[in-house]
Design an enzyme around this catalytic site. Structure first.
Site, PDB file in Angstrom:
ATOM      1  CE  LYS A  25      13.571 -15.046 -14.814  1.00 17.99           C
ATOM      2  NZ  LYS A  25      12.009 -15.216 -15.254  1.00 17.99           N
ATOM      3  CG  ASN A  26      11.080 -11.979 -13.169  1.00 17.00           C
ATOM      4  OD1 ASN A  26      11.410 -13.007 -14.079  1.00 17.00           O
ATOM      5  ND2 ASN A  26      11.127 -12.661 -11.887  1.00 17.00           N
ATOM      6  CB  CYS A 120      10.102 -22.443 -13.732  1.00 21.89           C
ATOM      7  SG  CYS A 120      11.468 -21.650 -14.293  1.00 21.89           S
ATOM      8  NE  ARG A 125       4.534 -20.092 -12.302  1.00 24.77           N
ATOM      9  CZ  ARG A 125       5.754 -19.732 -12.607  1.00 24.77           C
ATOM     10  NH1 ARG A 125       6.469 -20.606 -13.107  1.00 24.77           N
ATOM     11  NH2 ARG A 125       6.178 -18.472 -12.576  1.00 24.77           N
ATOM     12  CG  ASP A 308      11.724 -15.412  -8.087  1.00 23.15           C
ATOM     13  OD1 ASP A 308      11.396 -14.548  -8.840  1.00 23.15           O
ATOM     14  OD2 ASP A 308      10.896 -16.450  -8.192  1.00 23.15           O
ATOM     15  NE  ARG A 400      13.103 -19.511 -18.890  1.00 20.25           N
ATOM     16  CZ  ARG A 400      12.370 -19.614 -17.886  1.00 20.25           C
ATOM     17  NH1 ARG A 400      12.143 -20.840 -17.361  1.00 20.25           N
ATOM     18  NH2 ARG A 400      11.558 -18.668 -17.726  1.00 20.25           N
TER      19      ARG A 400
HETATM   20  C1  EPZ Z   1       6.237 -14.100 -11.230  1.00 13.81           C
HETATM   21  O1  EPZ Z   1       5.454 -15.179 -11.533  1.00 13.81           O
HETATM   22  C2  EPZ Z   1       7.743 -14.070 -11.516  1.00 13.81           C
HETATM   23  N1  EPZ Z   1       7.802 -14.548 -13.046  1.00 13.81           N
HETATM   24  C3  EPZ Z   1       8.081 -15.261 -10.696  1.00 13.81           C
HETATM   25  O2  EPZ Z   1       9.717 -15.422 -10.922  1.00 13.81           O
HETATM   26  C4  EPZ Z   1       8.170 -15.136  -9.058  1.00 13.81           C
HETATM   27  O3  EPZ Z   1       8.428 -16.073  -8.521  1.00 13.81           O
HETATM   28  C5  EPZ Z   1       6.672 -14.805  -8.883  1.00 13.81           C
HETATM   29  O4  EPZ Z   1       6.111 -13.594  -9.937  1.00 13.81           O
HETATM   30  C6  EPZ Z   1       6.457 -14.297  -7.630  1.00 13.81           C
HETATM   31  O5  EPZ Z   1       7.200 -12.992  -7.530  1.00 13.81           O
HETATM   32  C7  EPZ Z   1       7.845 -13.502 -13.730  1.00 13.81           C
HETATM   33  O6  EPZ Z   1       7.714 -12.498 -13.482  1.00 13.81           O
HETATM   34  C8  EPZ Z   1       7.924 -13.850 -15.299  1.00 13.81           C
HETATM   35  P1  EPZ Z   1       2.334 -14.830  -9.152  1.00 13.81           P
HETATM   36  P2  EPZ Z   1       3.807 -15.259 -11.510  1.00 13.81           P
HETATM   37  O7  EPZ Z   1       1.095 -14.504 -10.318  1.00 13.81           O
HETATM   38  O8  EPZ Z   1       3.552 -13.838 -11.936  1.00 13.81           O
HETATM   39  C9  EPZ Z   1      -0.982 -17.852  -7.846  1.00 13.81           C
HETATM   40  C10 EPZ Z   1      11.574 -16.514 -11.742  1.00 13.81           C
HETATM   41  O9  EPZ Z   1      12.251 -17.581 -11.114  1.00 13.81           O
HETATM   42  N2  EPZ Z   1      -1.865 -17.235  -8.919  1.00 13.81           N
HETATM   43  O10 EPZ Z   1       2.725 -13.646  -8.244  1.00 13.81           O
HETATM   44  O11 EPZ Z   1       3.553 -16.328 -12.159  1.00 13.81           O
HETATM   45  C11 EPZ Z   1       0.073 -18.727  -8.330  1.00 13.81           C
HETATM   46  O12 EPZ Z   1      -0.262 -20.038  -8.677  1.00 13.81           O
HETATM   47  C12 EPZ Z   1       9.950 -16.791 -11.605  1.00 13.81           C
HETATM   48  O13 EPZ Z   1      12.235 -15.480 -12.009  1.00 13.81           O
HETATM   49  C13 EPZ Z   1      -3.158 -17.780  -8.966  1.00 13.81           C
HETATM   50  O14 EPZ Z   1      -3.542 -18.630  -8.376  1.00 13.81           O
HETATM   51  O15 EPZ Z   1       3.683 -15.215  -9.778  1.00 13.81           O
HETATM   52  C14 EPZ Z   1       1.110 -18.581  -7.259  1.00 13.81           C
HETATM   53  O16 EPZ Z   1       0.660 -19.651  -6.352  1.00 13.81           O
HETATM   54  C15 EPZ Z   1       9.430 -17.942 -11.092  1.00 13.81           C
HETATM   55  N3  EPZ Z   1      -3.770 -17.314 -10.330  1.00 13.81           N
HETATM   56  C16 EPZ Z   1       0.738 -17.207  -6.622  1.00 13.81           C
HETATM   57  O17 EPZ Z   1      -0.551 -16.744  -7.060  1.00 13.81           O
HETATM   58  C17 EPZ Z   1      -3.562 -16.229 -10.798  1.00 13.81           C
HETATM   59  O18 EPZ Z   1      -4.222 -15.883 -11.842  1.00 13.81           O
HETATM   60  C18 EPZ Z   1       1.896 -15.929  -7.065  1.00 13.81           C
HETATM   61  O19 EPZ Z   1       1.926 -16.049  -8.418  1.00 13.81           O
HETATM   62  C19 EPZ Z   1      -2.130 -15.993 -10.903  1.00 13.81           C
HETATM   63  C20 EPZ Z   1      -1.292 -16.387  -9.844  1.00 13.81           C
END
Ligand code: EPZ
Length: 421
Positions: A25-26, A120, A125, A308, A400
């Site tokens: 998915k991701n 989610c 985020r 995840d 999803r």
């Molecule tokens: C991706 O989310 C995945 N989603 C998530 O999977 C997964 O949990 C996550 O990466 C971590 O592996 C998709 O790929 C569509 P991050 P993402 O940016 O990109 C903070 C699932 O269940 N952050 O790595 O949103 C953020 O708040 C989903 O499949 C900032 O502060 O995750 C978080 O605390 C859920 N500012 C941390 O970094 C930013 O600009 C990691 O977020 C970006 C992120």
């Protein structure tokens, strides 16, 4: 969400047999928007037939791309006449990954207007790092009224140093930088398997990306890209969810079509619990035996334990022998499944961002509600373990990200079905 159906699981049936995991998915939600960077039709194979993919098809068609999609076979994207750059909230609210349209549209035509995503609810985020990356490439960003407006006269490669490791930020900058003028270096990049998969897809259309999978990614912008056919990698998180379900039901399950090296953090934890896990080239066999020991889990960026899988792992540990801890270091509110697990008899306490789980000898079926995609996975695992019937509401979240999950589990002997509400 108000799903029209509920899932009914009668627990206590050990899962046994062989199953093939779907495409990731991701990776799919990054690769499909990336097709907009292709200057000719491109074909993507092994996509999972899930709602996030359906939502992205609608978004790309709204932008003018022509899509030929045969579920379970291929998707051909012809972006040659895609002139659009505006993606409204009614489309972006269907999936978190809609923000990848920012990077793809900026990279394609230096112009994007994309509403903030849905997806989610795992706490705050923000996408500040994504926007910082776009600005480093020369885009002007205006962030108002729930929309991100991005425009650039031209995109020039630059250096981007992320304040924290961000999967979405890394992907979005890779998308925008692939056709910028000059070189971009991303420091403190995410290393997840789907980052590497996206780089391989972009390179197969003629992009020049090196270092994906390490914390420094170098992108040499190209002006032209060409047609390509690409097969996305299997879903790391579905593989892990099925491994956990096999351990939870004390079954004997072989998962085919997976990449064992992507699963090492989970495999190590299951072995620590006393669960037998054997790896082959593209399959993993999970055969629990005897007592499952309590363990301590801490989510980390790849190659650490994936956030995840934190929720389904928490469900498994509810019946481990002893007190386990699960520390969630990535998201600040990825705990909405705990209340639902408590309804099933789990003994769980949350202290800051650490779940303390006192293993019990039995969980009991109950009506429970899904709050996010992986909470849904946790409740399915708990339902498979529990005595009696578990009714799972708000199944839309599950659809999803998991392709026909109850069909796969039924194939392995689970007593699981859907019923109209
Ligand atoms: C991706 O989310 C995945 N989603 C998530 O999977 C997964 O949990 C996550 O990466 C971590 O592996 C998709 O790929 C569509 P991050 P993402 O940016 O990109 C903070 C699932 O269940 N952050 O790595 O949103 C953020 O708040 C989903 O499949 C900032 O502060 O995750 C978080 O605390 C859920 N500012 C941390 O970094 C930013 O600009 C990691 O977020 C970006 C992120």
């Amino acid at each position: 969400m108000y799903s029209k159906d509920k899932m009914l699981i009668t627990g206590g049936h050990p899962l046994a047999g062989e199953i093939t995991v779907s495409g990731g998915k991701n990776t799919a939600v990054a690769v499909i928007p990336a097709a907009l960077l292709c200057d000719a039709p491109c074909t993507i194979e092994n996509l999972p037939d899930i709602d996030d993919v359906h939502a992205l098809i609608e978004i790309l068609e709204t932008l003018g791309a022509k899509i030929d999609y045969v579920p379970g076979k291929y998707m051909t994207v012809d972006p040659t006449n895609a002139k659009g750059y505006h993606v409204p909230y009614k489309l972006t609210k269907r999936l978190r990954a809609s923000y990848y349209l920012l990077g793809a549209l900026i990279g394609r035509g230096h112009h994007a207007e994309v509403a903030y995503p849905g997806g989610c609810d795992l706490g705050s985020r923000p996408i500040d790092q994504h926007l910082k990356g776009f600005m480093a490439l020369g885009a002007d960003i205006d962030d108002r009224g729930g929309m991100v407006y991005a425009k650039a006269d031209k995109l020039v490669g630059g250096d981007v140093f992320f304040d924290m490791v961000t999967v979405g930020g890394t992907i979005n900058v890779m998308l925008a930088a692939s056709k910028a003028e000059g070189n971009t270096i991303i420091y403190n990049a995410a290393k997840e398997p789907h980052i590497v998969d996206l780089a391989n897809f972009l390179n197969s259309m003629g992009a020049r990306i090196k270092g994906a999978g390490t914390d420094v990614i170098r992108i040499r912008g190209v002006q032209k890209t060409h047609a390509c056919t690409y097969t996305v990698i299997p879903d790391q998180i579905e593989t892990g969810t099925l491994m956990i379900a096999a351990a939870a039901t004390r079954g004997d399950v072989t998962i085919h079509g997976c990449i064992p090296t992507h699963m090492e953090a989970l495999t190590a934890k299951l072995l620590e619990m006393g669960v037998r896990v054997t790896e082959n080239d593209d399959s993993i066999r999970v055969r629990p035996q005897g007592v499952q020991r309590a363990v301590n889990v801490k989510t980390q960026v790849y190659p650490g334990f994936p956030t995840d899988l934190q929720q389904p792992m928490t469900a498994l540990l509810c019946m481990a022998n002893g007190v386990s801890t699960v520390c969630e270091t990535i998201f600040d509110q990825r705990f909405k499944h705990l209340d639902e697990l408590r309804r099933m008899g789990a003994k769980i306490r949350l202290v800051d961002r650490t779940v303390l789980i006192d293993g019990v000898s039995e969980l009991y079926g109950a009506p429970v509600t899904v709050t996010d995609l992986r909470a849904g996975a946790a409740l399915i695992v708990a339902g498979l373990m529990a005595k009696g019937v578990t009714e799972i509401y708000e199944t839309t979240y599950i659809d999803r990200g998991y392709e026909r999950i109850e069909e796969k589990l039924r194939l392995l002997g689970a007593d699981i079905r859907r019923e109209k509400i």
